[in-house]
Write a protein that holds these residues in place. Sequence first.
Motif, PDB file in Angstrom:
ATOM      1  N   THR A   1     -23.291  70.658  49.101  1.00 27.42           N
ATOM      2  CA  THR A   1     -24.115  71.105  50.716  1.00 27.42           C
ATOM      3  C   THR A   1     -23.515  70.023  51.896  1.00 27.42           C
ATOM      4  O   THR A   1     -23.801  70.280  53.106  1.00 27.42           O
ATOM      5  N   GLY A   2     -22.564  69.249  51.354  1.00 28.67           N
ATOM      6  CA  GLY A   2     -21.971  68.286  52.519  1.00 28.67           C
ATOM      7  C   GLY A   2     -20.535  68.903  52.956  1.00 28.67           C
ATOM      8  O   GLY A   2     -20.386  69.963  52.545  1.00 28.67           O
ATOM      9  N   GLN A   3     -20.091  68.285  53.890  1.00 29.26           N
ATOM     10  CA  GLN A   3     -18.954  68.551  54.390  1.00 29.26           C
ATOM     11  C   GLN A   3     -17.969  68.929  53.342  1.00 29.26           C
ATOM     12  O   GLN A   3     -17.170  69.904  53.120  1.00 29.26           O
ATOM     13  N   ASP A   4     -17.512  67.888  52.379  1.00 26.13           N
ATOM     14  CA  ASP A   4     -16.429  68.101  51.432  1.00 26.13           C
ATOM     15  C   ASP A   4     -16.902  69.235  50.477  1.00 26.13           C
ATOM     16  O   ASP A   4     -15.925  69.855  49.995  1.00 26.13           O
TER      17      ASP A   4
ATOM     18  N   ARG B   1     -30.144  69.369  47.143  1.00 27.06           N
ATOM     19  CA  ARG B   1     -31.538  68.597  46.991  1.00 27.06           C
ATOM     20  C   ARG B   1     -32.442  69.574  47.544  1.00 27.06           C
ATOM     21  O   ARG B   1     -32.304  70.406  48.311  1.00 27.06           O
TER      22      ARG B   1
ATOM     23  N   ASP C   1     -30.738  66.112  41.775  1.00 28.59           N
ATOM     24  CA  ASP C   1     -30.647  64.630  42.580  1.00 28.59           C
ATOM     25  C   ASP C   1     -29.992  63.662  41.716  1.00 28.59           C
ATOM     26  O   ASP C   1     -30.294  63.598  40.526  1.00 28.59           O
ATOM     27  N   LEU C   2     -29.249  62.872  42.376  1.00 25.68           N
ATOM     28  CA  LEU C   2     -28.307  61.932  41.615  1.00 25.68           C
ATOM     29  C   LEU C   2     -29.366  60.637  41.441  1.00 25.68           C
ATOM     30  O   LEU C   2     -28.876  59.945  40.236  1.00 25.68           O
TER      31      LEU C   2
ATOM     32  N   LEU D   1     -19.523  64.080  44.449  1.00 27.80           N
ATOM     33  CA  LEU D   1     -19.308  63.864  45.915  1.00 27.80           C
ATOM     34  C   LEU D   1     -20.763  63.613  46.738  1.00 27.80           C
ATOM     35  O   LEU D   1     -20.701  63.029  47.728  1.00 27.80           O
TER      36      LEU D   1
ATOM     37  N   SER E   1     -23.879  58.939  52.551  1.00 29.65           N
ATOM     38  CA  SER E   1     -22.455  58.496  53.052  1.00 29.65           C
ATOM     39  C   SER E   1     -22.388  57.899  54.465  1.00 29.65           C
ATOM     40  O   SER E   1     -21.178  57.728  54.878  1.00 29.65           O
TER      41      SER E   1
ATOM     42  N   TYR F   1     -31.715  52.445  48.241  1.00 25.89           N
ATOM     43  CA  TYR F   1     -31.736  53.710  47.876  1.00 25.89           C
ATOM     44  C   TYR F   1     -30.127  54.045  47.618  1.00 25.89           C
ATOM     45  O   TYR F   1     -29.871  54.822  46.976  1.00 25.89           O
TER      46      TYR F   1
ATOM     47  N   TYR G   1     -23.052  50.247  51.927  1.00 23.94           N
ATOM     48  CA  TYR G   1     -22.606  51.686  51.252  1.00 23.94           C
ATOM     49  C   TYR G   1     -21.524  51.254  50.489  1.00 23.94           C
ATOM     50  O   TYR G   1     -20.997  51.509  49.419  1.00 23.94           O
TER      51      TYR G   1
ATOM     52  N   LYS H   1     -20.428  51.789  46.595  1.00 21.63           N
ATOM     53  CA  LYS H   1     -19.037  52.573  46.047  1.00 21.63           C
ATOM     54  C   LYS H   1     -18.190  51.876  45.375  1.00 21.63           C
ATOM     55  O   LYS H   1     -17.464  52.240  44.502  1.00 21.63           O
TER      56      LYS H   1
ATOM     57  N   HIS I   1     -12.078  61.589  56.769  1.00 20.78           N
ATOM     58  CA  HIS I   1     -11.572  62.782  57.025  1.00 20.78           C
ATOM     59  C   HIS I   1     -12.738  63.646  57.574  1.00 20.78           C
ATOM     60  O   HIS I   1     -14.116  63.580  57.146  1.00 20.78           O
TER      61      HIS I   1
HETATM   62  P1  NAP Z   1     -21.771  64.427  53.363  1.00 23.31           P
HETATM   63  O1  NAP Z   1     -21.344  65.433  54.528  1.00 23.31           O
HETATM   64  O2  NAP Z   1     -22.739  63.139  53.956  1.00 23.31           O
HETATM   65  O3  NAP Z   1     -22.327  64.834  52.038  1.00 23.31           O
HETATM   66  C1  NAP Z   1     -22.894  64.258  51.237  1.00 23.31           C
HETATM   67  C2  NAP Z   1     -23.635  65.224  50.126  1.00 23.31           C
HETATM   68  O4  NAP Z   1     -24.372  64.307  49.247  1.00 23.31           O
HETATM   69  C3  NAP Z   1     -24.659  66.273  50.618  1.00 23.31           C
HETATM   70  O5  NAP Z   1     -24.467  67.390  50.059  1.00 23.31           O
HETATM   71  C4  NAP Z   1     -25.934  65.540  50.275  1.00 23.31           C
HETATM   72  O6  NAP Z   1     -27.098  66.382  50.322  1.00 23.31           O
HETATM   73  C5  NAP Z   1     -25.533  64.809  48.988  1.00 23.31           C
HETATM   74  N1  NAP Z   1     -26.530  63.849  48.577  1.00 23.31           N
HETATM   75  C6  NAP Z   1     -26.815  62.955  49.155  1.00 23.31           C
HETATM   76  N2  NAP Z   1     -27.590  62.042  48.605  1.00 23.31           N
HETATM   77  C7  NAP Z   1     -27.797  62.441  47.082  1.00 23.31           C
HETATM   78  C8  NAP Z   1     -28.673  62.682  46.182  1.00 23.31           C
HETATM   79  N3  NAP Z   1     -29.396  61.338  45.804  1.00 23.31           N
HETATM   80  N4  NAP Z   1     -28.463  63.357  45.259  1.00 23.31           N
HETATM   81  C9  NAP Z   1     -27.755  64.534  45.331  1.00 23.31           C
HETATM   82  N5  NAP Z   1     -27.150  64.925  46.302  1.00 23.31           N
HETATM   83  C10 NAP Z   1     -27.245  63.932  47.485  1.00 23.31           C
HETATM   84  O7  NAP Z   1     -20.412  63.574  53.111  1.00 23.31           O
HETATM   85  P2  NAP Z   1     -18.800  64.045  52.898  1.00 23.31           P
HETATM   86  O8  NAP Z   1     -18.311  63.524  54.178  1.00 23.31           O
HETATM   87  O9  NAP Z   1     -18.815  65.413  52.378  1.00 23.31           O
HETATM   88  O10 NAP Z   1     -18.440  63.253  51.730  1.00 23.31           O
HETATM   89  C11 NAP Z   1     -18.460  63.446  50.482  1.00 23.31           C
HETATM   90  C12 NAP Z   1     -18.165  62.136  49.438  1.00 23.31           C
HETATM   91  O11 NAP Z   1     -17.176  61.550  49.784  1.00 23.31           O
HETATM   92  C13 NAP Z   1     -19.426  61.273  49.791  1.00 23.31           C
HETATM   93  O12 NAP Z   1     -19.553  60.530  48.440  1.00 23.31           O
HETATM   94  C14 NAP Z   1     -18.915  60.207  50.815  1.00 23.31           C
HETATM   95  O13 NAP Z   1     -19.618  59.101  50.553  1.00 23.31           O
HETATM   96  C15 NAP Z   1     -17.264  60.294  50.408  1.00 23.31           C
HETATM   97  N6  NAP Z   1     -16.260  59.904  51.389  1.00 23.31           N
HETATM   98  C16 NAP Z   1     -16.272  60.475  52.281  1.00 23.31           C
HETATM   99  C17 NAP Z   1     -15.163  60.345  53.137  1.00 23.31           C
HETATM  100  C18 NAP Z   1     -15.321  60.828  54.742  1.00 23.31           C
HETATM  101  O14 NAP Z   1     -14.553  60.544  55.711  1.00 23.31           O
HETATM  102  N7  NAP Z   1     -15.847  62.115  54.893  1.00 23.31           N
HETATM  103  C19 NAP Z   1     -14.149  59.295  53.090  1.00 23.31           C
HETATM  104  C20 NAP Z   1     -14.263  58.603  51.886  1.00 23.31           C
HETATM  105  C21 NAP Z   1     -15.393  58.951  51.005  1.00 23.31           C
HETATM  106  P3  NAP Z   1     -27.970  66.887  51.664  1.00 23.31           P
HETATM  107  O15 NAP Z   1     -26.866  67.892  52.348  1.00 23.31           O
HETATM  108  O16 NAP Z   1     -29.199  67.424  51.063  1.00 23.31           O
HETATM  109  O17 NAP Z   1     -28.080  65.599  52.485  1.00 23.31           O
END
Ligand code: NAP
Length: 360
Positions: A11-14, A34, A64-65, A86, A90, A101, A157, A161, A187
């Motif tokens: 459900t997140g961006q990536d 979730r 949920d993780l 993913l 974040s 958490y 964070y 990681k 990104h």
């Molecule tokens: P995001 O938009 O914040 O998406 C995070 C996703 O994780 C959402 O679907 C969220 O669900 C889900 N989530 C959070 N806690 C959870 C849990 N306890 N159990 C199951 N799902 C859970 O992040 P993103 O930008 O797409 O990034 C994807 C991943 O790449 C993340 O791990 C982030 O840390 C990592 N990352 C991101 C970047 C970047 O620049 N975007 C760079 C390096 C690494 P909800 O929608 O319900 O909140």
Amino acid sequence: MKKIALITGITGQDGSYLAELLLNKGYVVHGVKRRSSMFNTQRIDHIFENLKLQNKRFFLHFGDLIDSSNIIRLISEIRPNEIYNLAAMSHVKVSFEIPEYVANTDAIGTLRILEAIRILGLEKKTRIYQASTSELYGNNMQIPLNEESQFYPNSPYAVAKLYSYWIMINYRKAYNIFAANGILFNHESPRRGETFVTRKITIGIAKILYGLNDKLYLGNLDAVRDWGHAKDYVDAMWRILQHKNPQDWVIATGLSYSIREFLIACLKKVGLILGFRGKGLNEIGYVISSKNENYKHLVGKEIINVSEKYFRPSDVNKLVGDASKARQKLDWKPKSSFDDLVEEMITHDMQMIEKKYFKK
Ligand code: NAP
Ligand code: F7E
């Protein structure tokens, strides 16, 4: 046989861009969402609305993780060829507020998936990608940063990681699991969460241009980031899992800009020239001139303020990546430029604000 992928954080961006990419490649895609008291699937609803895919190649499961039994059950039922982990809390600043958490999700969550693979005897079948991050480097100033650079994590964070990064390598060595880390630099996209700085800026500027707000309040304007487009970065994730063996990869553009430069670039797209005066908390961004008749009233107005509220207990000042290894061995390179990214985000958010507040 179609390949089966499981995406946590779908459900997140990536997750949303990756689901599209894998479906286009013919995969069967399962995602973990979730339970939430509000709808939380806006980024992937369009996939469900495509009737051709519904109930055939795209499936969502509650999970949920932090719930091991849920993870084990899902992986045992789905038996994926590829897992993209993913899911994470974040937001770096928020991680200072809920560090325990974050450790549970962003660190132990990864361990739970690796253990599930082992418990279920899927070591030979299932490849796993871990969403590692440039935040691992903290304030390492040996820029540009590559796979050999030292890690100095600078937030709860980043520390969580770092655990995930190393447990992936440990399970790769100990159990011969295809476990690979993508060390992705920032990104962004029109689907970026609204409290990350780029999206906060594009929405904030759109609101000022439509007269809904007078000012945008930000924190550390000196921070420098290497910003790419999320669509290009999910393509790198896929390539990482197709490589002949599991390795760790830096994914970045190699170009960097400060928050101040991102602001200037956004305003330029709509015909405004932004200037800055003052220092620290007293710094102000103001409109020097406008080529656009609609925004002439903003000339001379102070539209950017700095607020202590948006500073972090410890920040990462500058991140620039060197993705030479991925360019050579994965044949990956970013398609979108910084300019394309800014254009797409500001255009999207201008349209979004107009639709939300002005179109009946
Ligand atoms: P995001 O938009 O914040 O998406 C995070 C996703 O994780 C959402 O679907 C969220 O669900 C889900 N989530 C959070 N806690 C959870 C849990 N306890 N159990 C199951 N799902 C859970 O992040 P993103 O930008 O797409 O990034 C994807 C991943 O790449 C993340 O791990 C982030 O840390 C990592 N990352 C991101 C970047 C970047 O620049 N975007 C760079 C390096 C690494 P909800 O929608 O319900 O909140
Ligand atoms: O902050 C500064 C802030 O929150 C970038 C996550 O995807 O990328 C992201 O983490 C910079 C920081 O992203 C505001 O202090 C100034 O220096 O957009 P951000 P991030 O912290 O770089 C990495 C690679 C990840 O792994 C993370 O998951 O911008 N900044 N003023 C601000 N930041 C925010 N959020 N809000 C402000 O008002």
